[in-house]
Motif scaffolding. Structure first.
Motif: not given
Ligand SMILES: Nc1ncnc2c1ncn2[C@@H]1O[C@H](COP(=O)(O)OP(=O)(O)OP(=O)(O)O)[C@@H](O)[C@H]1O
Length: 255
Positions: A160-162, A193-195, A40-49, A19-23, A12-14
């Motif tokens: 990460d989506e190299p 990837t999202h491909d 996964g689709t854009s914003g689903c949390g892949k990069t966060t993982v 707060a935003w629960e990303a994963v 959860t990012y704060r």
């Molecule tokens: N540092 C941060 N602070 C707050 N929210 C964040 C932060 N980083 C990511 N998020 C949020 O967490 C969610 C997941 O982001 P993330 O970058 O992990 O997604 P993703 O699946 O990799 O997206 P994409 O394919 O578009 O790169 C998004 O809603 C994003 O706005």
């Protein structure tokens, strides 16, 4: 024992906007030598993982283990390759970029050079080592990033989506090269990837993520096709359709 374990991982990012629960509750074992694509689709949390496995971000729930030890910071046991190529040092040649981590580890000049040349060759850039990043194409820069990560002999490669910023043709060529390098080295890879086609072309397993908030693993599909993969084969298309069916709801918004 799994090489990497994610146990009920949450993030959860704060920030200023709250707060935003990303994963949420992300659980996965990565076995040594596998090529795992997280899709996964854009914003689903892949990069966060990926950033949590890399140690750039800390989970706010659960835990991540590498070789049974908790991950709490970045380390040389994880090699990261990003989408952009800003992470290459402009003032160093391609060869010196590859050798950079080896120098930090105190490896002698001769050995460093030999190793860097070895990885330069592996990514198909023999003879281009004296060029600086500004003199290389986007695809060549990604090859250098891959060579640099491999040169440090990490336990796992985190990508990460190299190939996300490359044109379709270069992308397909680099996918083929990466697949060959993986077959040669059997390095464990976590690839984002999202491909769908990219995932089916490269992975031994594909993990499909559910949309956020609270992005999590929806399904894991083994891709039991021999390498190199023939994209127009019936078996490839069948695997593509299977993954596509899983991600369809995520793309079109149904839950
Ligand atoms: N540092 C941060 N602070 C707050 N929210 C964040 C932060 N980083 C990511 N998020 C949020 O967490 C969610 C997941 O982001 P993330 O970058 O992990 O997604 P993703 O699946 O990799 O997206 P994409 O394919 O578009 O790169 C998004 O809603 C994003 O706005």
């Amino acid at each position: 024992m799994a090489l990497v374990t994610l146990e009920g991982v949450g993030k959860t990012y704060r920030g200023r906007t709250g707060a935003w629960e990303a994963v949420r509750d992300f659980t996965l074992d990565l076995a040594e030598g596998e090529f795992f694509c997280l899709l996964g689709t854009s914003g689903c949390g892949k990069t966060t993982v990926l950033n949590m496995v890399a140690g750039f971000e800390q989970p706010t729930a659960g835990r991540i283990l590498l070789d049974g030890r908790p991950v709490d910071r970045p380390g040389a046991d994880r090699g990261v390759v990003f989408q952009g190529h800003d992470s290459l040092y402009d003032w160093l040649t391609a060869l010196d970029n590859i050798a950079f981590g080896l120098r930090l580890r105190g490896m002698g000049r001769g050995e460093r050079r030999a190793k860097a040349e070895h990885y330069l060759k592996m990514v198909g850039l023999t003879g281009q080592g004296a060029k600086h990043p500004s003199e290389l194409s986007g695809g060549m820069k990604q090859r250098i990033q891959i060579a640099r990560a491999l040169a440090n002999d990490p336990r796992i490669l985190l990508m990460d989506e190299p190939f996300g910023a490359l044109d379709a043709m270069t992308r397909a060529v680099l996918q083929g090269e990466l697949s060959r390098i993986w077959a040669e080295t059997r390095k464990t890879v976590l690839f984002i990837t999202h491909d769908i086609e990219e995932a089916v072309a490269l992975a031994t397993r594909v993990g499909v993520m559910k949309r956020g908030p609270g992005g999590t693993l929806k399904a894991v599909i083994p891709i039991d096709l021999p390498f190199p993969r023939e994209r127009t084969s019936d078996a490839f298309m069948a695997a593509f359709r299977e993954v596509h069916a899983l991600i369809h709801d995520e793309i079109h918004g149904a839950h």
